[in-house]
Design a protein around this motif. Sequence first.
Motif, PDB file in Angstrom:
ATOM      1  N   LEU A  18      64.499 -46.429   0.755  1.00  0.00           N
ATOM      2  CA  LEU A  18      63.791 -45.302   0.163  1.00  0.00           C
ATOM      3  C   LEU A  18      63.756 -45.432  -1.449  1.00  0.00           C
ATOM      4  CD1 LEU A  18      64.602 -42.578   2.669  1.00  0.00           C
ATOM      5  CD2 LEU A  18      62.513 -43.932   2.660  1.00  0.00           C
ATOM      6  N   GLY A  19      64.755 -46.000  -1.909  1.00  0.00           N
ATOM      7  CA  GLY A  19      64.871 -45.977  -3.353  1.00  0.00           C
ATOM      8  C   GLY A  19      65.114 -44.637  -3.890  1.00  0.00           C
ATOM      9  N   SER A  20      65.986 -43.863  -3.266  1.00  0.00           N
ATOM     10  CA  SER A  20      66.093 -42.344  -3.661  1.00  0.00           C
ATOM     11  C   SER A  20      67.273 -41.926  -3.108  1.00  0.00           C
ATOM     12  CB  SER A  20      64.844 -41.730  -3.437  1.00  0.00           C
ATOM     13  OG  SER A  20      65.147 -40.172  -3.743  1.00  0.00           O
ATOM     14  N   PHE A  21      67.993 -41.211  -3.739  1.00  0.00           N
ATOM     15  CA  PHE A  21      69.370 -40.553  -3.088  1.00  0.00           C
ATOM     16  C   PHE A  21      68.654 -39.075  -2.596  1.00  0.00           C
ATOM     17  CE2 PHE A  21      71.683 -43.263  -5.253  1.00  0.00           C
ATOM     18  CZ  PHE A  21      72.906 -43.232  -4.871  1.00  0.00           C
ATOM     19  N   ARG A  22      67.736 -38.443  -3.165  1.00  0.00           N
ATOM     20  CA  ARG A  22      66.994 -37.270  -2.529  1.00  0.00           C
ATOM     21  C   ARG A  22      66.641 -37.703  -1.256  1.00  0.00           C
ATOM     22  NH1 ARG A  22      62.416 -35.574  -2.500  1.00  0.00           N
ATOM     23  NH2 ARG A  22      61.672 -37.178  -3.779  1.00  0.00           N
ATOM     24  N   ALA A  23      65.476 -38.623  -1.262  1.00  0.00           N
ATOM     25  CA  ALA A  23      64.990 -38.921  -0.046  1.00  0.00           C
ATOM     26  C   ALA A  23      65.823 -39.150   0.938  1.00  0.00           C
ATOM     27  CB  ALA A  23      63.705 -39.863  -0.351  1.00  0.00           C
ATOM     28  N   THR A  24      66.758 -40.015   0.722  1.00  0.00           N
ATOM     29  CA  THR A  24      67.762 -40.166   1.858  1.00  0.00           C
ATOM     30  C   THR A  24      68.363 -39.090   2.294  1.00  0.00           C
ATOM     31  OG1 THR A  24      68.100 -42.546   0.962  1.00  0.00           O
ATOM     32  CG2 THR A  24      69.939 -41.412   2.260  1.00  0.00           C
ATOM     33  N   ALA A  25      68.593 -38.295   1.409  1.00  0.00           N
ATOM     34  CA  ALA A  25      69.360 -36.985   2.102  1.00  0.00           C
ATOM     35  C   ALA A  25      68.478 -36.099   2.647  1.00  0.00           C
ATOM     36  CB  ALA A  25      69.667 -36.196   0.706  1.00  0.00           C
ATOM     37  N   GLU A  26      67.205 -35.979   2.521  1.00  0.00           N
ATOM     38  CA  GLU A  26      66.263 -35.427   3.454  1.00  0.00           C
ATOM     39  C   GLU A  26      65.961 -36.191   4.897  1.00  0.00           C
ATOM     40  OE1 GLU A  26      62.724 -34.969   1.217  1.00  0.00           O
ATOM     41  OE2 GLU A  26      63.361 -33.594  -0.136  1.00  0.00           O
ATOM     42  N   ARG A  27      66.115 -37.504   4.576  1.00  0.00           N
ATOM     43  CA  ARG A  27      65.810 -37.987   5.896  1.00  0.00           C
ATOM     44  C   ARG A  27      67.303 -38.246   6.917  1.00  0.00           C
ATOM     45  NH1 ARG A  27      65.237 -39.604   9.946  1.00  0.00           N
ATOM     46  NH2 ARG A  27      63.923 -41.480  10.678  1.00  0.00           N
ATOM     47  N   LEU A  28      68.337 -38.034   6.265  1.00  0.00           N
ATOM     48  CA  LEU A  28      69.693 -38.023   7.131  1.00  0.00           C
ATOM     49  C   LEU A  28      70.034 -36.518   7.059  1.00  0.00           C
ATOM     50  CD1 LEU A  28      71.454 -41.049   5.637  1.00  0.00           C
ATOM     51  CD2 LEU A  28      69.942 -40.597   7.583  1.00  0.00           C
ATOM     52  N   ASN A  29      69.246 -35.363   6.744  1.00  0.00           N
ATOM     53  CA  ASN A  29      69.543 -33.995   6.999  1.00  0.00           C
ATOM     54  C   ASN A  29      70.830 -33.517   6.304  1.00  0.00           C
ATOM     55  OD1 ASN A  29      68.794 -31.341   7.946  1.00  0.00           O
ATOM     56  ND2 ASN A  29      70.127 -31.820   9.777  1.00  0.00           N
ATOM     57  N   THR A  30      71.163 -34.089   5.160  1.00  0.00           N
ATOM     58  CA  THR A  30      72.174 -33.778   4.449  1.00  0.00           C
ATOM     59  C   THR A  30      71.983 -33.202   2.909  1.00  0.00           C
ATOM     60  OG1 THR A  30      74.349 -34.286   4.109  1.00  0.00           O
ATOM     61  CG2 THR A  30      72.700 -35.975   3.939  1.00  0.00           C
ATOM     62  N   THR A  31      72.794 -33.286   2.340  1.00  0.00           N
ATOM     63  CA  THR A  31      72.679 -32.902   0.559  1.00  0.00           C
ATOM     64  C   THR A  31      72.461 -34.281  -0.212  1.00  0.00           C
ATOM     65  OG1 THR A  31      74.850 -32.476   0.029  1.00  0.00           O
ATOM     66  CG2 THR A  31      73.592 -30.739   0.864  1.00  0.00           C
ATOM     67  N   GLN A  32      72.080 -34.084  -1.393  1.00  0.00           N
ATOM     68  CA  GLN A  32      72.074 -35.455  -2.124  1.00  0.00           C
ATOM     69  C   GLN A  32      73.440 -35.596  -2.638  1.00  0.00           C
ATOM     70  OE1 GLN A  32      68.560 -35.466  -5.365  1.00  0.00           O
ATOM     71  NE2 GLN A  32      70.069 -36.772  -6.595  1.00  0.00           N
ATOM     72  N   PRO A  33      74.271 -34.794  -3.100  1.00  0.00           N
ATOM     73  CA  PRO A  33      75.644 -34.804  -3.488  1.00  0.00           C
ATOM     74  C   PRO A  33      76.627 -35.577  -2.311  1.00  0.00           C
ATOM     75  CG  PRO A  33      75.207 -32.740  -4.176  1.00  0.00           C
ATOM     76  CD  PRO A  33      73.946 -33.179  -3.245  1.00  0.00           C
ATOM     77  N   ASN A  34      76.217 -35.449  -1.153  1.00  0.00           N
ATOM     78  CA  ASN A  34      76.994 -35.983  -0.054  1.00  0.00           C
ATOM     79  C   ASN A  34      76.694 -37.602   0.051  1.00  0.00           C
ATOM     80  OD1 ASN A  34      78.406 -33.920   1.097  1.00  0.00           O
ATOM     81  ND2 ASN A  34      76.956 -33.556   2.710  1.00  0.00           N
ATOM     82  N   ILE A  35      75.320 -37.903  -0.025  1.00  0.00           N
ATOM     83  CA  ILE A  35      74.822 -39.240  -0.136  1.00  0.00           C
ATOM     84  C   ILE A  35      75.608 -39.763  -1.446  1.00  0.00           C
ATOM     85  CG2 ILE A  35      72.794 -40.898  -0.403  1.00  0.00           C
ATOM     86  CD1 ILE A  35      72.918 -39.286   2.277  1.00  0.00           C
ATOM     87  N   SER A  36      75.456 -39.343  -2.448  1.00  0.00           N
ATOM     88  CA  SER A  36      76.124 -39.819  -3.773  1.00  0.00           C
ATOM     89  C   SER A  36      77.760 -40.076  -3.338  1.00  0.00           C
ATOM     90  CB  SER A  36      75.931 -39.015  -4.791  1.00  0.00           C
ATOM     91  OG  SER A  36      74.721 -38.747  -5.207  1.00  0.00           O
TER      92      SER A  36
END
Length: 295
Positions: A18-36
Amino acid sequence: MPNWTLKQLESFVWVAKLGSFRATAERLNTTQPNISVRISQLEAVLGVRLFHRDSGSVALTPIGHSLLGHAERVLVASEEFSQQSIRSDQQIGILRLGVAELIAQTWLRDYMLDLRQVFPNVDVELRVDLTINLREELVSRALDLCLLNGPISNFNITNVDLGSVPYLWVASPRLALAGSDIATLAAHTILTHARNTRHFVELSAHFRELWEKPMRIVPSSSLSACLQMTIDGLGIAPLPRTVVEKPLAAGELVEIPYHWKPSALVFTASFAHTPASFLLRRSAELASDRAARHH
């Protein structure tokens, strides 16, 4: 030294796609800080930098590129292992489903019932739209599975055949067409699909090549509206066979035996195969089974 986790690998693969931490967080139903955090922990475990981060943009590093395929294979193996023990009725989540209008008007209801029976705990978010729009949404991962006019030529996309539907030229019997040659057709308004469809391009090219006089071709983004206008005698149209079968049987339309027709519509159930998903693969198989029974 701590080991990497499947959640970290999953986040790595989705950020790469996806090229995006935000979009990944939305896709995996979590928060952007968690992805980071997951990506930082994975980089720490591996001792390498997976992404370049610059002013909000994210790009794979060379080592990130080389590790992506390995991560995808681990997730595929994990998915296959899990599905050996997880029943369909234990699947939970949301299936974002895109559907072309022709399928929505014919066998979508039965397919939705199939999905509910096999995946009773999965909620379906439905979008009915033009194939050109569905393709974009699927490739960008805004949709999970699409039943559309395919196949989609993208190395990330799997296409499952749903069969094809030929076109028939039809008109209201009230028009009392005197013949079926090109002059007869060109004397009437010709109703067709939207301008950005293959159907419209083929139709326009056919008449442009064989008919030099002025004529009227009226496109519509709504298949149901095109059908109703044809029934009402506002024009003639080449329409998919499955859409006109009932109006033909009821005498609301008559077939025009014109020698040329647009190419048959070929449909596929298309989904991204990475990361692997039993839900998507099985849902596509159900669509193939339902399409075969319908045809």
